[in-house]
Design a protein around this motif. Sequence first.
Motif, PDB file in Angstrom:
ATOM      1  N   LEU A 347       1.456  -1.232  -0.096  1.00  0.00           N
ATOM      2  CA  LEU A 347       0.473   0.089   0.099  1.00  0.00           C
ATOM      3  C   LEU A 347       0.792   1.296  -0.241  1.00  0.00           C
ATOM      4  N   LEU A 348       1.895   1.265   1.229  1.00  0.00           N
ATOM      5  CA  LEU A 348       3.015   2.367   1.255  1.00  0.00           C
ATOM      6  C   LEU A 348       3.178   2.854  -0.478  1.00  0.00           C
ATOM      7  N   ASP A 349       4.386   1.576  -0.600  1.00  0.00           N
ATOM      8  CA  ASP A 349       4.950   1.510  -1.943  1.00  0.00           C
ATOM      9  C   ASP A 349       3.710   2.045  -3.092  1.00  0.00           C
ATOM     10  N   LYS A 350       2.732   1.615  -3.549  1.00  0.00           N
ATOM     11  CA  LYS A 350       1.917   2.308  -4.558  1.00  0.00           C
ATOM     12  C   LYS A 350       1.396   3.917  -4.291  1.00  0.00           C
ATOM     13  N   ALA A 351       1.308   3.700  -2.741  1.00  0.00           N
ATOM     14  CA  ALA A 351       1.392   5.473  -2.944  1.00  0.00           C
ATOM     15  C   ALA A 351       2.733   6.234  -3.076  1.00  0.00           C
ATOM     16  N   ASP A 352       3.688   5.366  -2.537  1.00  0.00           N
ATOM     17  CA  ASP A 352       4.772   6.655  -3.337  1.00  0.00           C
ATOM     18  C   ASP A 352       5.079   6.804  -4.523  1.00  0.00           C
ATOM     19  N   GLN A 353       4.183   5.356  -5.115  1.00  0.00           N
ATOM     20  CA  GLN A 353       4.707   5.905  -6.979  1.00  0.00           C
ATOM     21  C   GLN A 353       4.155   7.151  -7.245  1.00  0.00           C
ATOM     22  N   ARG A 354       2.927   6.843  -6.278  1.00  0.00           N
ATOM     23  CA  ARG A 354       1.843   7.482  -7.121  1.00  0.00           C
ATOM     24  C   ARG A 354       2.127   9.330  -6.423  1.00  0.00           C
ATOM     25  N   CYS A 355       2.805   9.351  -5.672  1.00  0.00           N
ATOM     26  CA  CYS A 355       2.925  10.905  -5.691  1.00  0.00           C
ATOM     27  C   CYS A 355       4.358  11.072  -5.878  1.00  0.00           C
ATOM     28  N   ASN A 356       4.920  10.295  -6.260  1.00  0.00           N
ATOM     29  CA  ASN A 356       6.528  10.020  -6.011  1.00  0.00           C
ATOM     30  C   ASN A 356       7.749  10.620  -5.127  1.00  0.00           C
ATOM     31  N   CYS A 357       7.384  10.344  -4.036  1.00  0.00           N
ATOM     32  CA  CYS A 357       7.533  10.390  -2.930  1.00  0.00           C
ATOM     33  C   CYS A 357       7.388   9.753  -1.692  1.00  0.00           C
ATOM     34  N   ASP A 358       8.542   9.405  -0.717  1.00  0.00           N
ATOM     35  CA  ASP A 358       7.792   8.801   0.464  1.00  0.00           C
ATOM     36  C   ASP A 358       7.266   9.740   1.166  1.00  0.00           C
ATOM     37  N   CYS A 359       5.774   9.519   1.225  1.00  0.00           N
ATOM     38  CA  CYS A 359       4.406   9.535   1.855  1.00  0.00           C
ATOM     39  C   CYS A 359       4.918   9.550   3.738  1.00  0.00           C
ATOM     40  N   THR A 360       5.289   8.639   3.927  1.00  0.00           N
ATOM     41  CA  THR A 360       5.278   8.594   5.213  1.00  0.00           C
ATOM     42  C   THR A 360       5.622   9.141   5.951  1.00  0.00           C
ATOM     43  N   ASN A 361       6.917   9.763   5.193  1.00  0.00           N
ATOM     44  CA  ASN A 361       8.178  10.270   5.854  1.00  0.00           C
ATOM     45  C   ASN A 361       7.634  11.615   6.455  1.00  0.00           C
ATOM     46  N   PHE A 362       6.225  12.782   5.276  1.00  0.00           N
ATOM     47  CA  PHE A 362       6.016  13.405   5.316  1.00  0.00           C
ATOM     48  C   PHE A 362       4.928  13.704   6.213  1.00  0.00           C
ATOM     49  N   LEU A 363       4.378  12.696   6.285  1.00  0.00           N
ATOM     50  CA  LEU A 363       3.619  11.938   7.461  1.00  0.00           C
ATOM     51  C   LEU A 363       4.072  12.127   8.901  1.00  0.00           C
ATOM     52  N   LEU A 364       4.860  11.477   9.222  1.00  0.00           N
ATOM     53  CA  LEU A 364       5.479  11.620  10.251  1.00  0.00           C
ATOM     54  C   LEU A 364       5.907  12.575  10.914  1.00  0.00           C
ATOM     55  N   GLN A 365       6.951  13.438   9.768  1.00  0.00           N
ATOM     56  CA  GLN A 365       7.393  14.625  10.217  1.00  0.00           C
ATOM     57  C   GLN A 365       5.845  15.977  10.817  1.00  0.00           C
ATOM     58  N   GLU A 366       4.407  15.884   9.982  1.00  0.00           N
ATOM     59  CA  GLU A 366       3.517  16.271  10.345  1.00  0.00           C
ATOM     60  C   GLU A 366       3.436  16.323  11.880  1.00  0.00           C
ATOM     61  N   CYS A 367       2.708  14.811  11.610  1.00  0.00           N
ATOM     62  CA  CYS A 367       2.422  14.512  13.232  1.00  0.00           C
ATOM     63  C   CYS A 367       3.576  14.891  14.203  1.00  0.00           C
ATOM     64  N   SER A 368       4.203  14.633  13.774  1.00  0.00           N
ATOM     65  CA  SER A 368       5.720  14.870  15.346  1.00  0.00           C
ATOM     66  C   SER A 368       5.016  16.414  15.394  1.00  0.00           C
ATOM     67  N   LYS A 369       5.205  17.500  14.249  1.00  0.00           N
ATOM     68  CA  LYS A 369       4.991  18.841  14.904  1.00  0.00           C
ATOM     69  C   LYS A 369       3.332  19.138  15.414  1.00  0.00           C
ATOM     70  N   GLN A 370       2.488  18.237  15.055  1.00  0.00           N
ATOM     71  CA  GLN A 370       1.805  18.681  15.433  1.00  0.00           C
ATOM     72  C   GLN A 370       1.674  17.563  17.199  1.00  0.00           C
ATOM     73  N   GLY A 371       2.643  17.489  17.368  1.00  0.00           N
ATOM     74  CA  GLY A 371       3.057  17.117  18.727  1.00  0.00           C
ATOM     75  C   GLY A 371       2.034  14.924  19.312  1.00  0.00           C
ATOM     76  N   LEU A 372       1.369  14.766  18.063  1.00  0.00           N
ATOM     77  CA  LEU A 372       0.840  13.709  17.616  1.00  0.00           C
ATOM     78  C   LEU A 372       2.286  12.282  17.976  1.00  0.00           C
ATOM     79  N   LEU A 373       3.651  12.543  17.764  1.00  0.00           N
ATOM     80  CA  LEU A 373       4.715  11.478  18.211  1.00  0.00           C
ATOM     81  C   LEU A 373       5.561  12.073  18.829  1.00  0.00           C
ATOM     82  N   SER A 374       6.367  11.042  19.476  1.00  0.00           N
ATOM     83  CA  SER A 374       7.760  11.469  19.804  1.00  0.00           C
ATOM     84  C   SER A 374       9.028  11.714  18.700  1.00  0.00           C
TER      85      SER A 374
END
Length: 989
Positions: A347-374
Amino acid sequence: MKVVNLKQAILQAWKERWSDYQWAVNMKKFFPKGATWDILNLAEALLEQAMIGPSPNPLILSYLKYAISSQMVSYSSVLTAISKFDDFSRDLCVQALLDIMDMFCDRLSCHGKAEECIGLCRALLSALHWLLRCTAASAERLREGLEAGTPAAGEKQLAMCLQRLEKTLSSTKNRALLHIAKLEEASSWTAIEHCLLKLGEILANLSNPQLRSQAEQCGTLIRSIPTMLSMHSEQLHKTGFPTVHAVVLLEGTMNLTGETQPLVEQLMMVKRMQHIPTPLFVLEIWKACFVGLIESPEGTGELKWTAFTFLKIPQVLVKLKKYSHGDKDFTEDVNTAFEFLLKLTPLLDKADQRCNCDCTNFLLQECSKQGLLSEASMNNLMAKRKADREHAPQLKSDENANIQPNPGLILRAEPTVTNILKTMDADHSKSPEGLLGVLGHMLSGKSLDLLLAAAAATGKLKSFARKFINLNEFTTHRSEESTKAASVRALLFDISFLMLCHVAQTYGSEVILSESSAGGEVFFFETWMQTCMPEEGKILNPDHPCFRPDSTKVESLVALLNNSSEIKLVSMKWHEACLNISAAILEILNAWENGVLAFESIQKITDNIKGKVCSLAVCAVAWLVAHVRMLGLDEREKSLQMIRQLAGPLYSENTLQFYNERVVIMSSILEHMCADVLQQTATQIKFPSTGMDTMPYWNLLPPKRPIKEVLTDIFAKVLEKGWVDSRSIHIFDTLLHMGGVYWFCNNLIKELLKETRKEYTLRAVELLYSIFCLDMQQAALVLLGHILPGLLTDSSKWHSLMDPPGTALAKLAVWCALSSYSSHKGQASSRQKKRHREDIEDYISLFPLDDMQPSKLMRLLSSNEEDANILSSPTDRSMSSSLSASQLHTVNMRDPLNRVLANLFLLISSILGSRTAGPHTQFVQWFMEECVDCLEQGSRGSILQFMPFTTVSELVKVSAMSSPKVVLAITDLSLPLGRQVAAKAIAAL
């Protein structure tokens, strides 16, 4: 001997050594019929006499035991009498009292009036307090005995106290009665809590581990009494939750501009109703986001999904965090959800292919910024995904290497939106050229759609639109101006007009109209959009006065378009030209059709219309679309030809700045405007290749197939697959528009009732609930007010309510009722406001307000039952039989949903009281069980407040519902009457 009072009678019995049987016979002779023994306080009088000396009087105690066994005295009077004894130093007396309690403390009951049952609750509370005080006194003596070296006596008494405590509290029925008593007497409960604390301190130093653990167990049971309704077990055997998936997909596909709070509440409702553990709940949200990203149509659709996933969903999770019990727990749950997500590599590979980037990376950074992840969790997860990507098929192809990935662009667009809003706040008259530069930059490439998607996902689109309306209005007020200033003003008018049309078509007109102040100034663009702009489901009248403005201005505009080589910009009132263009086009069309104008003249006129500002062409086509609808097949040719002429760009040196960028937006707007008419007239117009997406999800229904077939077909596919995809959501939405709410719900429920495989019926419920979320308010009214009563009152349909489809329908009905009831106090979402409301039947006449009018539902009922007295219309019912908590809370019964719920519960009450049992009775049981299962403790405003109080006593006769917890759950314990009804039902169990 003439006995004067009770005390004398007891003393005489003692002196003459009567046996217990003899005593009871004589007592009845002394005190003939009239006052009951409880009123005479027999239990208290016996105990008082028995406890006079250092040890209890065995003969008088035997009288009391006989009175208890023969039910001369009530349990509540005995418990009250015991709780008045407070000399805990008299061991033998205390032990005798404990023995008496032992006779009945685990089988309390009361079959009297409601007041007597509440009396039993209060007496039990007093007895619990007495037991705790007694235990504390015994523990204190044991401690002193240990110090003095004589522990045995104290230990025996403490063990006896704890044994009675455990025996009393281990009964769920007793705990339920105590739960009611706690609500009746809050001060007594506080005293119990103090006593418990004191006891804990004394027992902390106790050396006997058995007694200490017994005491701790009793303490836990007492502390669990206030929360005995809120313990739900979570689903641990499932990993996929199609409802959460579909709700997220629906929101991302159709409601990006919606506020986050309603979505958060809807998701929490689903989580509660389905008892979903938090990590799996968060995982399902992410799964839906990635599926949405992969499925989204190229262009605007893809940008919308990217904004939804990377900007809106982290905000939703921040709000969900507030609902969870601890910040730390929630961040751990989010971390666990990501751990699970990383295992879904394809699922993640397909999304990365579609968006041409590491989607999970962007998402993790955003969650960390919002205080949802340490920070540590984020780095750990990033490292895991990076390692996974090493083994993935090559994600970056050469052709994609230069394309910037959307997630990065969207995240960068968000602060840009804020900056643009600040720029737009400045005084436009001071530097219009600077503002034009900003707007021109917004028009290039996909910048506009990026910015709009970012604004929509962060809730800033309304203020964005408002700023452009103000700018557009500013350009309508002209002063003395130079040629350059006039061209800047024309461009500002044109760009703001095109942007607003584009926003309205992409995100819905309510984004633009909703903020207008009542009674305030109405701006040109709002007026034009409400009266002249074609939209889905909005039919315009081409002869409406709004298309027929001042005739002298129309004549001068026709002359201007026909005679000039090009339109002069200085002093041009663009808003007036836009309002007059429709009438001018009518004149020009008539002239063309009557041979006054040749095709070459028409070409010159259309070139003039679209040559300087594209908005004139948009206004002209808006009217032509309404006009073509009214013409016969053979009359349409010239109008359609004119649309073709206006749609193509002008190839000329002499156009204003940003012409190509403006034509791109204009073509997209015209394509949306003409889509309906072109489909109806089977015409094709080639719009220039815009670089923007063509219309996704347009014209989805297969031609020449009955819509009922399409509905059953698409539902069967979705059910087989187990989840709803974006395309199916749009097909369901189109079918809901076409067939109406009743047709849509009724046919889907028929499909559910045909299903006989248990696993599939449960899946169908989860999917149907999410499909009904397209318009939950109306779907709930139809299901609860029409479909269910129809099934329950028609005996020929009862067979369809058998298990498993019957259980599934009960579950679906409760979920829809709860969701609709919890959200209908809020505002309908924008996508629901757009829908045309169909009142299937006036709810007020269907379900009348007062009990004096027999409702249609009740007449139906009474006609179905041989014994009409049982299922009679409300005319024959006493008011008390339909009295419910909602009436005591003065709920507004003019609200259709409240009315439908009240009538549904009246129907349920009638079915339970009926002599005919069958699948419909079983259905009612499932419905009530699901209500109990989904309820939150203390939810005073729940749907069960519409249930008549009399239903409780009927329900406990059904074996599956005859439990104290069920009674507590279905009655409104915030009301004294609710507590009485609950106490009466539980005491009789």
